[in-house]
Design a protein around this motif. Sequence first.
Motif, PDB file in Angstrom:
ATOM      1  N   ASP A   1    -133.933   6.659-103.995  1.00 37.80           N
ATOM      2  CA  ASP A   1    -133.934   7.215-105.347  1.00 37.80           C
ATOM      3  C   ASP A   1    -134.150   6.113-106.385  1.00 37.80           C
ATOM      4  OD1 ASP A   1    -133.383   9.738-106.958  1.00 37.80           O
ATOM      5  OD2 ASP A   1    -131.998   8.304-107.862  1.00 37.80           O
TER       6      ASP A   1
ATOM      7  N   PRO B   1    -129.598   6.627-101.909  1.00 40.82           N
ATOM      8  CA  PRO B   1    -129.565   5.979-103.225  1.00 40.82           C
ATOM      9  C   PRO B   1    -130.667   4.923-103.391  1.00 40.82           C
ATOM     10  CG  PRO B   1    -127.346   6.167-102.371  1.00 40.82           C
ATOM     11  CD  PRO B   1    -128.281   6.588-101.275  1.00 40.82           C
TER      12      PRO B   1
ATOM     13  N   ARG C   1    -126.372   8.234-110.252  1.00 41.27           N
ATOM     14  CA  ARG C   1    -127.837   8.202-110.292  1.00 41.27           C
ATOM     15  C   ARG C   1    -128.337   7.439-111.514  1.00 41.27           C
ATOM     16  NH1 ARG C   1    -131.990  13.203-109.406  1.00 41.27           N
ATOM     17  NH2 ARG C   1    -133.538  11.878-108.421  1.00 41.27           N
TER      18      ARG C   1
END
Length: 73
Positions: free
Chosen positions: A67, A64, A27
Motif C-alpha cells: 500500500d 502495508p 494508512r
Amino acid sequence: MGGREPDRTSRLPQASCWVRSRLRKARELFVESNDTLQTIAEGCGYRSAFYLSRGFSNHAGQSPSEDRRSNRV
C-alpha cells in the motif's frame, strides 16, 4: 434473576468503527511518513507490527508495504 445482561453483539458496530478508524490512521501514516511499521503500529494502538499488518491486509487486500509503495505521492 432481575436484570438482563446486555447483548454483546450490540457493541460490534462500535468496535468495528474503532478498528476502521485505526486502520485509516495507519494508512495515512504509511503514505505520509517514513516511520517503521512498528512505530506506526504503536502510534495507532496495536500491540505489534504483526497485528497491524494482519489487520491491514485483511481490510485493504494488500500488505502495508504494498500500500505504501502504490500510494506514495
